[in-house]
Design an enzyme around this catalytic site. Structure first.
Site, mmCIF file in Angstrom:
data_model
loop_
_atom_site.group_PDB
_atom_site.id
_atom_site.type_symbol
_atom_site.label_atom_id
_atom_site.label_comp_id
_atom_site.label_asym_id
_atom_site.label_seq_id
_atom_site.Cartn_x
_atom_site.Cartn_y
_atom_site.Cartn_z
ATOM 1 N N LYS A 85 0.894 -1.285 0.073
ATOM 2 C CA LYS A 85 0.057 -0.011 -0.238
ATOM 3 C C LYS A 85 0.773 1.163 0.059
ATOM 4 C CE LYS A 85 -4.582 0.842 0.368
ATOM 5 N NZ LYS A 85 -5.456 -0.236 -0.091
HETATM 6 N N1 GLU Z 1 -7.229 -0.022 -3.468
HETATM 7 C C1 GLU Z 1 -7.969 -1.248 -3.935
HETATM 8 C C2 GLU Z 1 -8.185 -2.183 -2.553
HETATM 9 O O1 GLU Z 1 -7.983 -1.782 -1.407
HETATM 10 C C3 GLU Z 1 -7.485 -1.772 -5.043
HETATM 11 C C4 GLU Z 1 -6.055 -2.428 -5.117
HETATM 12 C C5 GLU Z 1 -5.487 -3.054 -6.122
HETATM 13 O O2 GLU Z 1 -6.322 -3.024 -7.047
HETATM 14 O O3 GLU Z 1 -4.324 -3.210 -6.257
HETATM 15 O O4 GLU Z 1 -8.372 -3.527 -2.691
#
Ligand code: GLU
Length: 417
Positions: A105
């Protein structure tokens, strides 16, 4: 602000599952840590000519199952521990849905509405330059999250590509379709939520159409699930965003609310027959059949869990319920369909986008949604089966599947050197 630190919560959750799975202590210790966390300074000359420094983060929790995968969040409130917790959650989410990814993240401490378009582009490009050695199609693949969108991903992809002397679409997902994005990606988390709740109701004999529904959050995911449920014929009686929102016993017209929001107006200022404006605190006290928290983490806590009067909670946000609140709600018999299961649609379609980019072969929307439905409902069935067999909640069963896959892979690979 937090009941406890979000990274501490994530570790407590892992400890709880490790006990259930009887994980070897070294494996548990390994998985409680993040592999890599980086803090960067992002200097930007603002429109007034003054230099401002923004703080940014990228955390890779685990690459045991493949390249790390996870969104980038832009919010003034972002902290390193929040990003660590969310990176760990991504590891469990990708594992649960059997995607060949680990978890990561990123975040930048900026509220996008407080800066100009040019400033935001500069922030994104400099953030990308600062983490350029960490990311890449085989290393770590960012995607949109709160406060970021397809345009943000386009800037990341362009900055990364310029530094590498060639166009590399697979470095991010959630891009605009014109530059290698996938049809269906922008709605994917909401579409997945809909598939899951529709299936849950079919399997456990609820009539979705006759349910009263309350939704916290009206952003990229909240407004999509609201619209899908509204089009399906459900009665949505309350919706809030950060500044508050609206309640109507008779049901809200979601199309009108989306139009209102798209004009840049606050939901709480929307007027209409029998419509009352409400706060987020009031939202959680409304009696309903289905509650969908789809804003941020730690919204349902020990302080408001007792007020919640609903049959099912469908977690659209990441980590909206604290462990204490989870315990209270489980005791009350409230069904919680957990985040890593319910909101996996986003990263599942990110995976499809990545596969399309790498193969340079593009799918149509029908194929994307068909394959999304298959993956998310297969996971749903596996979770329901384990929950039934072990007499555990859907959250515990989801985590047991997710953590045991990563632990098994780690045992097979061994700990280097
Ligand atoms: N931010 C989204 C999540 O928390 C998508 C993450 C992604 O597609 O890599 O699942």
């Amino acid at each position: 602000m937090w009941e406890i630190n979000p990274y501490e919560i994530a570790k407590i959750e892992l400890e709880f599952i490790a006990k259930k799975l009887d994980l070897p202590p070294n494996i548990e210790k390994f998985l409680k840590n993040v592999e890599r966390s980086v803090i960067v300074s992002i200097p930007v000359i603002m429109d007034d000519g003054n230099l401002k420094i923004f703080e940014g983060f990228r955390v890779q929790h685990s690459s045991v199952l493949g390249p790390c995968k996870g969104g980038v969040r832009y919010s003034q409130l972002v902290t390193l521990d929040e990003i660590k917790a969310l990176a760990m959650l991504m590891t469990w989410k990708t594992s649960l849905h059997r995607l060949p990814f680990g978890g990561s993240k990123g975040g930048v401490c900026v509220y996008p509405k407080n800066v100009s378009k040019r400033e935001l582009e500069q922030i994104t490009r400099r953030y990308t330059a600062e983490i350029i050695n960490m990311i890449g199609p085989n290393k770590d693949i960012p995607a949109p999250d709160i406060g970021t969108d397809a345009q943000t991903m386009a800037y990341i992809m362009d900055t990364y590509s310029m530094q590498h002397g060639k166009t590399i679409p697979g470095v991010v997902t959630g891009k605009p379709i014109e530059i290698g994005g996938s049809p269906g990606r922008s709605d994917a988390a909401g579409t997945g939520l809909f598939f899951v709740i529709e299936k849950y109701c079919e399997k456990f004999d609820y009539d979705l159409k006759s349910m009263t529904i309350v939704i916290q959050g009206f952003g990229k995911v909240g407004s999509v699930i609201a619209k899908k449920l509204y089009e399906y014929g459900c009665k949505i009686i309350a919706i809030t965003e950060l500044a508050g929102g609206v309640y109507s016993e008779k049901g809200l017209d979601v199309d009108l609310l989306i139009e209102w929001r798209d004009k840049g107006k606050f939901l709480k200022d929307f007027k209409g027959n029998s419509i009352k404006s409400i706060t987020n605190e009031e939202l959680f006290k409304i009696k309903c059949d289905l509650l969908i928290p789809v804003a941020t983490e730690n919204q349902i806590t020990k302080h408001n869990a007792n007020d919640i009067d609903c049959k099912i909670i469908l977690e659209g946000a990441n980590g909206p319920t604290t462990p204490k609140a989870d315990e209270i709600l489980n005791k009350k018999g409230t069904i919680i369909i957990p985040d890593i299961l319910a909101n996996g649609g986003g990263v599942i379609v990110s995976y499809f986008e990545y596969v399309q980019d790498i193969n340079a072969y593009y799918w149509d929307l029908e194929r994307v949604n068909k394959e999304l439905k298959k993956i998310i409902l297969d996971t749903f069935e596996n979770v329901c089966n384990l929950a039934k067999e072990k007499k555990e909640s859907l959250r515990t069963a989801s985590y047991m599947i997710a953590v045991s896959r990563v632990a098994k892979a780690l045992q097979l690979r061994g700990i280097f050197p």
